[in-house]
Motif scaffolding. Structure first.
Motif, mmCIF file in Angstrom:
data_model
loop_
_atom_site.group_PDB
_atom_site.id
_atom_site.type_symbol
_atom_site.label_atom_id
_atom_site.label_comp_id
_atom_site.label_asym_id
_atom_site.label_seq_id
_atom_site.Cartn_x
_atom_site.Cartn_y
_atom_site.Cartn_z
ATOM 1 N N MET A 332 0.822 -1.204 0.000
ATOM 2 C CA MET A 332 0.000 0.000 0.000
ATOM 3 C C MET A 332 0.864 1.265 0.000
ATOM 4 N N LEU A 333 1.977 1.216 0.717
ATOM 5 C CA LEU A 333 2.884 2.360 0.723
ATOM 6 C C LEU A 333 3.464 2.591 -0.668
ATOM 7 N N TRP A 334 3.780 1.519 -1.366
ATOM 8 C CA TRP A 334 4.316 1.635 -2.713
ATOM 9 C C TRP A 334 3.271 2.247 -3.655
ATOM 10 N N VAL A 335 2.007 1.849 -3.478
ATOM 11 C CA VAL A 335 0.937 2.444 -4.287
ATOM 12 C C VAL A 335 0.845 3.936 -4.028
ATOM 13 N N LEU A 446 -6.816 4.019 -15.243
ATOM 14 C CA LEU A 446 -7.460 2.799 -14.767
ATOM 15 C C LEU A 446 -7.056 2.529 -13.321
ATOM 16 N N VAL A 447 -8.048 2.280 -12.474
ATOM 17 C CA VAL A 447 -7.822 1.928 -11.073
ATOM 18 C C VAL A 447 -8.593 0.642 -10.796
ATOM 19 N N PHE A 448 -7.898 -0.350 -10.216
ATOM 20 C CA PHE A 448 -8.527 -1.646 -9.957
ATOM 21 C C PHE A 448 -8.626 -1.889 -8.460
ATOM 22 N N ILE A 449 -9.809 -2.297 -8.032
ATOM 23 C CA ILE A 449 -10.022 -2.732 -6.645
ATOM 24 C C ILE A 449 -10.397 -4.206 -6.693
ATOM 25 N N LEU A 450 -9.583 -5.021 -6.049
ATOM 26 C CA LEU A 450 -9.856 -6.455 -6.004
ATOM 27 C C LEU A 450 -10.689 -6.739 -4.765
ATOM 28 N N GLN A 473 -0.244 -3.561 -13.863
ATOM 29 C CA GLN A 473 -0.607 -2.405 -13.063
ATOM 30 C C GLN A 473 -0.857 -2.798 -11.611
ATOM 31 N N THR A 474 -0.619 -1.820 -10.730
ATOM 32 C CA THR A 474 -0.864 -2.032 -9.304
ATOM 33 C C THR A 474 -2.362 -1.961 -9.028
ATOM 34 N N TYR A 475 -2.844 -2.821 -8.199
ATOM 35 C CA TYR A 475 -4.263 -2.812 -7.833
ATOM 36 C C TYR A 475 -4.372 -2.819 -6.314
ATOM 37 N N LEU A 476 -5.528 -2.379 -5.835
ATOM 38 C CA LEU A 476 -5.793 -2.316 -4.406
ATOM 39 C C LEU A 476 -6.669 -3.500 -4.015
ATOM 40 N N GLU A 477 -6.291 -4.144 -2.921
ATOM 41 C CA GLU A 477 -7.087 -5.265 -2.418
ATOM 42 C C GLU A 477 -7.921 -4.787 -1.232
ATOM 43 N N TRP A 478 -9.193 -5.164 -1.249
ATOM 44 C CA TRP A 478 -10.070 -4.799 -0.138
ATOM 45 C C TRP A 478 -9.773 -5.706 1.047
ATOM 46 N N PRO A 479 -9.285 -5.112 2.176
ATOM 47 C CA PRO A 479 -8.938 -5.931 3.339
ATOM 48 C C PRO A 479 -10.154 -6.119 4.251
ATOM 49 N N MET A 480 -10.107 -7.212 4.979
ATOM 50 C CA MET A 480 -11.178 -7.465 5.936
ATOM 51 C C MET A 480 -10.874 -6.835 7.286
ATOM 52 N N ASP A 481 -9.607 -6.585 7.563
ATOM 53 C CA ASP A 481 -9.205 -5.963 8.828
ATOM 54 C C ASP A 481 -9.553 -4.476 8.785
ATOM 55 N N GLU A 482 -10.230 -3.974 9.831
ATOM 56 C CA GLU A 482 -10.647 -2.574 9.847
ATOM 57 C C GLU A 482 -9.457 -1.619 9.870
ATOM 58 N N ARG A 483 -8.386 -2.018 10.521
ATOM 59 C CA ARG A 483 -7.198 -1.154 10.548
ATOM 60 C C ARG A 483 -6.638 -0.968 9.140
ATOM 61 N N GLN A 485 -8.335 -1.221 6.423
ATOM 62 C CA GLN A 485 -9.304 -0.522 5.589
ATOM 63 C C GLN A 485 -9.061 0.986 5.604
ATOM 64 N N GLN A 486 -8.585 1.504 6.743
ATOM 65 C CA GLN A 486 -8.280 2.933 6.812
ATOM 66 C C GLN A 486 -7.159 3.291 5.830
ATOM 67 N N VAL A 487 -6.125 2.447 5.765
ATOM 68 C CA VAL A 487 -5.036 2.673 4.814
ATOM 69 C C VAL A 487 -5.554 2.557 3.386
ATOM 70 N N PHE A 488 -6.446 1.592 3.153
ATOM 71 C CA PHE A 488 -7.028 1.380 1.835
ATOM 72 C C PHE A 488 -7.732 2.647 1.349
ATOM 73 N N TRP A 489 -8.569 3.260 2.211
ATOM 74 C CA TRP A 489 -9.303 4.460 1.795
ATOM 75 C C TRP A 489 -8.366 5.634 1.541
ATOM 76 N N VAL A 490 -7.338 5.761 2.353
ATOM 77 C CA VAL A 490 -6.373 6.850 2.146
ATOM 78 C C VAL A 490 -5.707 6.730 0.779
ATOM 79 N N ASN A 491 -5.255 5.522 0.418
ATOM 80 C CA ASN A 491 -4.597 5.325 -0.869
ATOM 81 C C ASN A 491 -5.562 5.560 -2.030
#
Length: 512
Positions: A332-335, A446-450, A473-483, A485-491
């Motif tokens: 996620m940091l790399w993204v 293009l932005v991909f959410i897995l 291409q880099t894609y974002l994975e939807w995590p199940m951990d709530e912690r 998920q916060q990083v996911f939304w920021v990216n």
């Protein structure tokens, strides 16, 4: 015993004296301070040892030199003899001391070493020569006879160049207190038979490695040596005696092996003459009492301990990194970093471009619950404008036209990938048009959410391009951990917010 103001007359006529082998004469001074003696030497044909010491002699009479055929040892030390006073020009040297083996001219006034070397060729059996405590000068090359194997030049100011004036046949060299400041391997290579070397009371700082393979005895005490290394003694395989006391030794790891491992039978002056000079905390401490840990001095032991400890630390860090989902956070940091870098590059390209939406959302209707409950509230709550087909498609317009218009009016196209997505015909159309737009205009649109894992072999043939895109291409994975998920939304927000907010806001107001 000193005999002053006496004239000694030695008239020995008896046959009993013909068996004498040794004769010593010392300190014969008259009342005017001059040595005076008379002697007949005709009867001393068998004399083997003769010593004239401290007599004030400044010339050796011819009759003495020619009348002692059996003499083997001659000691003329502590007199006033000079080069020409001993080798008197008025004498014939056809048979000078024919059996003389040991000659001591110490503490006289000899100067010219090349002249002395040349004269010793006449003494066919001379083995040792003592020229200590004179005023020897080195000014011309010396040519020594091969039969001289021992030479003492101690207490003469000669310096480092003295080695080049000595005979290559020497086995014993005494150069104590001669002003030598450095000793090199090249100095001793010219003495292949050297076994005893005396260098006490000089200014030598280092014993070099590979010094001499023949050296048996080395005296190097009273110099400036701070440590005797293992490598130095390894270069002296024949050494049996080493006198190195009274040097300013540094008591540290450099001397650890010397104190603990070296065979002390090599050191005749151990332990009395060996003290620590530095560091100040152990100054004047006998080296035999100096203690330090083996661990702090043995590099291989430090490595043997440090390597397993380092491996354990690395293993623990890796385990903690994996347990705390470090791989995911790193990804996620790399993204995020890539988005920041691309934002600057795309700023100039988008200066003259206007968009109505931050992103067009492409998803399967079976995933609408997640899109409506999670995705849309999170992004629109952050001030982003989204295009959703259920809400923003123009009624009555052909679906394909709606897809094309929404893709072109959006800064990004966001794909919510799932197993339902790859089964949707319309999702395939949206991906197709968005991909062509990326090739023609904006390469990173293009932005991909897995949303869930999609096995590669489950993708239909029509989604082979999607498989390539996911690999490139880099894609974002939807995590199940709530912690997470916060990083996911920021990216995700950072990927969509690099557009020109002012233009988007104006467009949004015009649209409303």
């Amino acid at each position: 015993m000193a005999i002053k103001s006496v004239q000694v007359v030695l008239l020995l006529w008896t046959t009993a004296l013909l068996s004498w082998r040794t004769f010593c004469l010392a300190e014969l001074i008259d009342n005017q301070g001059y040595p005076t003696f008379e002697m007949s030497v005709d009867i001393y044909s068998k004399l083997e040892f003769l010593k004239f010491s401290d007599t004030g002699m400044n010339i050796v009479p011819c009759n003495i030199m020619s009348s002692l055929p059996s003499l083997e040892t001659l000691d003329l030390s502590n007199n006033l003899l000079s080069d020409l006073g001993f080798w008197w020009p008025g004498c014939s040297y056809t048979s000078v001391f024919p059996k003389l083996r040991h000659l001591s001219l110490s503490k006289n006034r000899f100067v010219d070493l090349p002249f002395i070397a040349q004269q010793t060729h006449q003494m066919k059996y001379l083995e040792s020569l003592d020229l200590s405590f004179n005023s020897i000068v080195l000014d011309k090359p010396c040519f020594w006879p091969i039969h001289i194997t021992s030479l003492s030049l101690s207490n003469n100011n000669l310096g480092n160049k003295v080695f080049s004036f000595l005979s290559q046949y020497l086995q014993r060299i005494v150069l104590s207190k001669t002003g030598i400041t450095a000793l090199t391997q090249e100095d001793l290579l010219q003495f292949p038979m050297l076994t005893h070397l005396f260098l006490s009371f000089n200014s030598i700082k280092v014993i070099p490695t590979n010094l001499s393979s023949t050296l048996v005895s080395l005296y190097i005490d009273h110099n400036y040596i701070t440590s005797v290394s293992r490598e130095s003694l390894a270069g002296l395989p024949s050494l049996r005696t080493l006198k190195a006391g009274d040097n300013p030794f540094v008591c540290s790891c450099d001397s650890y092996w010397f104190i603990t491992t070296l065979n002390k039978s090599l050191l005749p002056d151990w332990p009395l003459d060996y003290t620590c000079s530095t560091p100040p905390s152990v100054a004047d401490l006998p080296m035999s009492e100096y203690r330090t840990s083996r661990m702090s001095c043995e590099a291989w032991l430090q490595a043997a301990v440090a390597l397993p400890v380092t491996m354990l630390i690395v293993l623990a860090l890796c385990s903690a990194f994996y347990a705390c989902d470090g791989v995911w956070y790193t990804k996620m940091l790399w993204v995020w970093i890539r988005v920041k870098r691309r934002g600057q590059k795309q700023a100039n390209l988008l200066n003259n471009t206007t968009f109505r939406y931050h992103s067009f959302i492409s998803y399967s209707h079976q995933d609408s619950a997640w899109v409506e409950s999670k995705l849309v509230p999170s992004l629109e709550g952050a001030g982003l404008s989204l295009c959703i087909h259920e809400r923003d498609f123009v009624p009555g317009q052909w679906i394909v036209d709606n897809i094309i218009n929404c893709v072109e009016a959006s800064y990004k196209t966001l794909f919510v990938l799932s197993n339902h997505f790859v089964q949707s015909e319309w999702c395939n159309y949206e991906l197709f048009f968005a991909q062509h737009r990326a090739l023609d205009a904006q390469q990173d649109s293009l932005v991909f959410i897995l949303l869930e894992p999609i096995p590669t072999n489950s993708l239909p043939k029509k989604f082979l391009k999607l498989r390539r895109l996911l690999m490139q291409q880099t894609y974002l994975e939807w995590p199940m951990d709530e912690r997470k998920q916060q990083v996911f939304w920021v990216n995700l927000r950072s990927m969509l917010q690099v557009a020109d907010h002012r233009i988007l806001k104006d467009m949004a107001l015009d649209s409303s």
